[in-house]
Design an enzyme around this catalytic site. Structure first.
Site, PDB file in Angstrom:
ATOM      1  N   GLY A  12       0.780  -1.235   0.000  1.00 53.83           N
ATOM      2  CA  GLY A  12       0.000   0.000   0.000  1.00 53.83           C
ATOM      3  C   GLY A  12       0.807   1.276   0.000  1.00 53.83           C
ATOM      4  O   GLY A  12       0.292   2.330   0.364  1.00 53.83           O
ATOM      5  N   LEU A  87      -8.187  -9.695 -12.067  1.00 59.16           N
ATOM      6  CA  LEU A  87      -8.719  -9.103 -13.290  1.00 59.16           C
ATOM      7  C   LEU A  87     -10.058  -8.425 -12.967  1.00 59.16           C
ATOM      8  O   LEU A  87     -10.876  -8.980 -12.238  1.00 59.16           O
ATOM      9  CB  LEU A  87      -8.936 -10.234 -14.307  1.00 59.16           C
ATOM     10  CG  LEU A  87      -9.183  -9.822 -15.740  1.00 59.16           C
ATOM     11  CD1 LEU A  87      -7.964  -9.101 -16.317  1.00 59.16           C
ATOM     12  CD2 LEU A  87      -9.491 -11.054 -16.583  1.00 59.16           C
ATOM     13  N   ILE A  88     -10.253  -7.230 -13.512  1.00 56.16           N
ATOM     14  CA  ILE A  88     -11.506  -6.514 -13.239  1.00 56.16           C
ATOM     15  C   ILE A  88     -12.600  -7.067 -14.161  1.00 56.16           C
ATOM     16  O   ILE A  88     -12.439  -7.075 -15.378  1.00 56.16           O
ATOM     17  CB  ILE A  88     -11.322  -4.992 -13.469  1.00 56.16           C
ATOM     18  CG1 ILE A  88     -10.235  -4.446 -12.535  1.00 56.16           C
ATOM     19  CG2 ILE A  88     -12.620  -4.224 -13.278  1.00 56.16           C
ATOM     20  CD1 ILE A  88     -10.512  -4.603 -11.051  1.00 56.16           C
ATOM     21  N   HIS A 104       1.267   0.064 -13.711  1.00 54.00           N
ATOM     22  CA  HIS A 104       2.034  -1.152 -13.976  1.00 54.00           C
ATOM     23  C   HIS A 104       3.520  -0.818 -13.854  1.00 54.00           C
ATOM     24  O   HIS A 104       3.966   0.190 -14.409  1.00 54.00           O
ATOM     25  CB  HIS A 104       1.708  -1.683 -15.379  1.00 54.00           C
ATOM     26  CG  HIS A 104       2.370  -2.990 -15.654  1.00 54.00           C
ATOM     27  ND1 HIS A 104       1.868  -4.182 -15.155  1.00 54.00           N
ATOM     28  CD2 HIS A 104       3.497  -3.300 -16.320  1.00 54.00           C
ATOM     29  CE1 HIS A 104       2.677  -5.160 -15.519  1.00 54.00           C
ATOM     30  NE2 HIS A 104       3.675  -4.657 -16.225  1.00 54.00           N
ATOM     31  N   ASP A 145      -3.572  -5.388 -18.459  1.00 55.09           N
ATOM     32  CA  ASP A 145      -2.555  -4.440 -18.947  1.00 55.09           C
ATOM     33  C   ASP A 145      -2.733  -3.990 -20.398  1.00 55.09           C
ATOM     34  O   ASP A 145      -1.764  -3.701 -21.084  1.00 55.09           O
ATOM     35  CB  ASP A 145      -1.144  -5.054 -18.803  1.00 55.09           C
ATOM     36  CG  ASP A 145      -0.852  -5.441 -17.357  1.00 55.09           C
ATOM     37  OD1 ASP A 145      -1.354  -4.755 -16.458  1.00 55.09           O
ATOM     38  OD2 ASP A 145      -0.132  -6.428 -17.155  1.00 55.09           O
ATOM     39  N   GLU A 174       6.756   5.690  -9.166  1.00 55.44           N
ATOM     40  CA  GLU A 174       5.315   5.550  -8.915  1.00 55.44           C
ATOM     41  C   GLU A 174       4.835   6.617  -7.934  1.00 55.44           C
ATOM     42  O   GLU A 174       3.814   7.273  -8.167  1.00 55.44           O
ATOM     43  CB  GLU A 174       5.009   4.149  -8.370  1.00 55.44           C
ATOM     44  CG  GLU A 174       5.259   3.073  -9.413  1.00 55.44           C
ATOM     45  CD  GLU A 174       4.865   1.683  -8.957  1.00 55.44           C
ATOM     46  OE1 GLU A 174       4.521   0.870  -9.825  1.00 55.44           O
ATOM     47  OE2 GLU A 174       4.906   1.396  -7.742  1.00 55.44           O
TER      48      GLU A 174
HETATM   49  C1  GRF Z   1       3.414  -1.364  -7.524  1.00 58.46           C
HETATM   50  O1  GRF Z   1       4.728  -1.593  -7.938  1.00 58.46           O
HETATM   51  C2  GRF Z   1       2.491  -1.334  -8.703  1.00 58.46           C
HETATM   52  O2  GRF Z   1       3.090  -0.950  -9.893  1.00 58.46           O
HETATM   53  C3  GRF Z   1       2.049  -2.749  -8.837  1.00 58.46           C
HETATM   54  O3  GRF Z   1       1.988  -3.228  -7.514  1.00 58.46           O
HETATM   55  C4  GRF Z   1       2.890  -2.516  -6.697  1.00 58.46           C
HETATM   56  C5  GRF Z   1       2.171  -2.062  -5.473  1.00 58.46           C
HETATM   57  O4  GRF Z   1       3.054  -1.558  -4.504  1.00 58.46           O
HETATM   58  N1  GRF Z   1       0.862  -2.830  -9.633  1.00 58.46           N
HETATM   59  P1  GRF Z   1       2.483  -0.902  -3.178  1.00 58.46           P
HETATM   60  O5  GRF Z   1       1.580  -1.927  -2.507  1.00 58.46           O
HETATM   61  O6  GRF Z   1       1.763   0.329  -3.569  1.00 58.46           O
HETATM   62  O7  GRF Z   1       3.692  -0.608  -2.341  1.00 58.46           O
END
Ligand code: GRF
Length: 189
Positions: A12, A87-88, A104, A145, A174
């Site tokens: 998270g 999958l949604i 992703h 994806d 991210e």
């Molecule tokens: C992230 O690297 C995201 O790209 C992937 O899952 C990971 C989640 O990380 N889909 P976190 O739980 O937000 O630390």
């Protein structure tokens, strides 16, 4: 007010950044955290920030549309997947057409698809000796994806990188870009 539900299954860290980003924002709020895992740390983060949390199970997610009632109870307008592995289903995509986005941890279309999540992605990137990798934020459709790409950011790699340092670089990207991209996407709806 645009109300976001974050779907997440893991640590998270992205959810935390998104929550913090919108905490003092007037027209966008994170209003619900949904997880498929009772023990996911992301649920504790939700509680820390006083956000409603919900744990879902596979059968009701795929064989009923009960989650739509929950989403409407919390007046959810927009869905963010932040480390959500399932999958949604079509009914959910259709009810939130153009309003579900995912992050992703690679430069799609490379290193995407079923089974490509978490360290599997970084191991594959490392193995292939890629000179760069990055993140992709995209709309979600019923295939893993494959929705339209909204935003990508890159980082370069060299021979000293390991799957772990790659993961670290990706998490930084991210955290830097996901909240802003959510904001821009909502403002452009
Ligand atoms: C992230 O690297 C995201 O790209 C992937 O899952 C990971 C989640 O990380 N889909 P976190 O739980 O937000 O630390």
């Amino acid at each position: 007010m645009t109300r976001i539900a974050i779907f997440a299954s893991g640590r998270g860290s992205n959810a935390r950044e998104i929550i913090k980003y919108f905490q003092s924002y007037n027209t966008i709020s994170v209003s619900l955290i949904i997880s498929n895992k009772q023990t996911a740390p992301v649920l504790d983060i939700g509680k820390q920030f006083d956000i409603n949390t919900l744990v879902i199970n596979r059968i009701s997610f795929y064989e009923s549309e009960d989650i739509l009632k929950e989403l409407s109870k919390h007046k959810i307008d927009f869905i963010v997947l932040a480390g959500f592995m399932w999958l949604i289903p079509k009914y959910l995509v259709q009810n939130y057409e153009g309003k579900v986005i995912n992050i992703h941890p690679a430069l799609l279309p490379k290193y995407g698809g079923k089974g490509m999540y978490g360290m599997n992605v970084h191991n594959a990137v490392h193995e292939a000796k890629e000179p760069e990798t990055g993140i992709t934020i995209h709309f979600v459709n019923e295939h893993y994806d494959e929705g339209n790409i909204i935003f990508q950011a890159k980082c370069s790699l060299d021979a000293t990188d390991t799957p772990e340092t790659i993961a670290e670089k990706i998490h930084q990207l991210e955290h830097q870009y996901f909240p802003k991209t959510i904001e821009n996407t909502i403002l452009n709806l």
